[in-house]
Design a protein around this motif. Structure first.
Motif, PDB file in Angstrom:
ATOM      1  N   LEU A  78       0.825  -1.207   0.000  1.00 26.07           N
ATOM      2  CA  LEU A  78       0.000   0.000   0.000  1.00 26.07           C
ATOM      3  C   LEU A  78       0.860   1.258   0.000  1.00 26.07           C
ATOM      4  N   ASP A 133       1.010   4.044  -3.077  1.00 25.91           N
ATOM      5  CA  ASP A 133       0.189   5.155  -2.598  1.00 25.91           C
ATOM      6  C   ASP A 133       0.073   6.216  -3.694  1.00 25.91           C
ATOM      7  N   THR A 164      -6.187   1.366  -6.441  1.00 26.04           N
ATOM      8  CA  THR A 164      -7.282   0.602  -5.846  1.00 26.04           C
ATOM      9  C   THR A 164      -8.664   1.119  -6.248  1.00 26.04           C
ATOM     10  N   TYR A 206      -8.389  -7.836   1.929  1.00 24.88           N
ATOM     11  CA  TYR A 206      -9.073  -7.010   2.923  1.00 24.88           C
ATOM     12  C   TYR A 206      -8.285  -5.742   3.221  1.00 24.88           C
ATOM     13  N   ILE A 207      -6.963  -5.840   3.314  1.00 25.20           N
ATOM     14  CA  ILE A 207      -6.140  -4.686   3.685  1.00 25.20           C
ATOM     15  C   ILE A 207      -5.941  -3.752   2.497  1.00 25.20           C
ATOM     16  N   THR A 241      -7.586  -3.461  -0.443  1.00 27.32           N
ATOM     17  CA  THR A 241      -8.801  -2.870  -1.014  1.00 27.32           C
ATOM     18  C   THR A 241      -9.730  -2.298   0.056  1.00 27.32           C
ATOM     19  N   ASN A 242      -9.260  -2.283   1.308  1.00 24.01           N
ATOM     20  CA  ASN A 242     -10.042  -1.710   2.413  1.00 24.01           C
ATOM     21  C   ASN A 242     -11.395  -2.409   2.580  1.00 24.01           C
ATOM     22  N   GLY A 243     -11.335  -3.742   2.633  1.00 23.51           N
ATOM     23  CA  GLY A 243     -12.539  -4.509   2.926  1.00 23.51           C
ATOM     24  C   GLY A 243     -13.299  -5.006   1.724  1.00 23.51           C
TER      25      GLY A 243
END
Length: 327
Positions: free
Chosen positions: A155, A159, A183, A266-267, A269-271
């Motif tokens: 990530l 960024d 993402t 999960y991490i 794509t933020n869930g």
């Protein structure tokens, strides 16, 4: 004459009984030999039943009930619903969309992992010892990195504003990557996760395939070279057929690992991404079981995932058995 006849009859009866007794003893010995391997395997079977059998039984059992937070806290009784949770899943278009995402994502990760790991394993056989050692040390470092840590590093690298990847791309003239979010789009997000999965998975394939290559007789390779075969031809026609049992093992392992990936998706794509566009079965099951407190529905998803993995593994083994491979 009568005594002589009876004596002969007794003698012949005794002779007839001897083979029967010997055959019975032989069958008993064979029966003991056939039972002996199972006695040695019995402790392992007991451990497997205790560690796997009971949890799977409980997973199936919960999937047959309307099991929510009220039932967990004891404020409401359990209600047996049978196959209703499975019917809800099969009637839900989102489930089929998530299943398709999972199959495509896992398949791409398996193929890329095998290609990268196998290519580096073949390359390692032609490197100098110190270069090969450095390759293995770096690769094992990636393999030893926890999934959560690797996802956080990925990530940071990608960024939109501070990521080194975007800055490097902009510096070579690709200005469209200035502030680009990897993402935001569905497929770029899946590609980002897949690259992290391959990065932390290929060392297993590298080490395993390299060990298999080292076990191949050098006389076979030298004979092929003397016949004028190129290295790609040797790898395709000689090494790969001899490495099929090892490739089978790493393929099945990769399918199982990549099919049930959770942390990376999960991490990164933020869930599950924007509007759930990057959901896979494991993340979808987590959302249903824990975010929505639908434990019965989440358990049904777990049962479906287990059944799919078993079917894929059995089909793969069946295909190998038909081709005559030793399992």
């Amino acid at each position: 004459m009568t005594a002589l006849a009876s004596a002969k009859a007794d003698t012949s009866g005794t002779r007839n009984r001897k083979p029967t007794t010997a055959g019975t003893s032989r069958r008993r010995a064979l029966g003991k030999r056939g039972l002996e391997p199972w006695l040695y395997l019995a402790p392992a079977f007991i451990v497997l039943i205790a560690l796997l059998g009971y949890p799977i039984f409980q997973l199936i059992n919960v999937s047959l009930y309307d099991y929510r937070q009220a039932q967990v806290s004891g404020k409401a009784p359990l209600q047996f619903t049978g196959l209703e949770n499975y019917q809800k899943l099969f009637a839900d278009p989102e489930f089929w969309s998530v299943l398709g995402n999972t199959v495509l994502f896992a398949g791409a990760c398996v193929v890329l992992t095998l290609l990268v790991g196998t290519s580096l394993a073949v390359l390692a056989t032609r490197l100098r010892p110190w270069v090969r050692t450095a390759l293995f040390v770096v690769s094992l470092g990636a393999w030893a990195t926890p999934a959560v840590t690797g996802s956080a590093v990925w990530l940071f690298l990608f960024d939109p504003t501070l990521g080194l990847v975007n800055k490097a791309l902009v510096s070579v003239g690709l200005t469209q990557f200035s502030g680009y979010s990897w993402t935001y789009d569905k497929w770029s997000a899946f590609g980002l996760v897949a690259s992290e999965v391959v990065w932390c998975s290929f060392p297993f394939v590298l080490v395993t395939v390299y060990a298999g290559i080292q076990a191949i007789s050098t006389e076979v390779i030298e004979a092929a070279r003397l016949d004028g075969a190129s290295m790609p031809r040797i790898a395709r026609s000689i090494m790969l057929p001899m490495l099929r049992p090892i490739v089978m093992v790493v393929t099945i392992q990769s399918i199982i690992w990549n099919f049930k990936i959770f942390s990376q998706i999960y991490i990164i794509t933020n869930g599950g991404g924007i509007a759930g566009q990057n959901l896979v079965l494991n993340v979808y099951g987590y959302q249903q079981a824990f975010a929505a407190s639908l434990y019965g529905l989440g358990s049904a998803l777990g049962v479906i995932m287990t059944a799919l993995l078993m079917i894929i593994t059995l089909v793969y083994l069946r295909i190998l058995k038909r081709t005559g491979e030793v399992l």
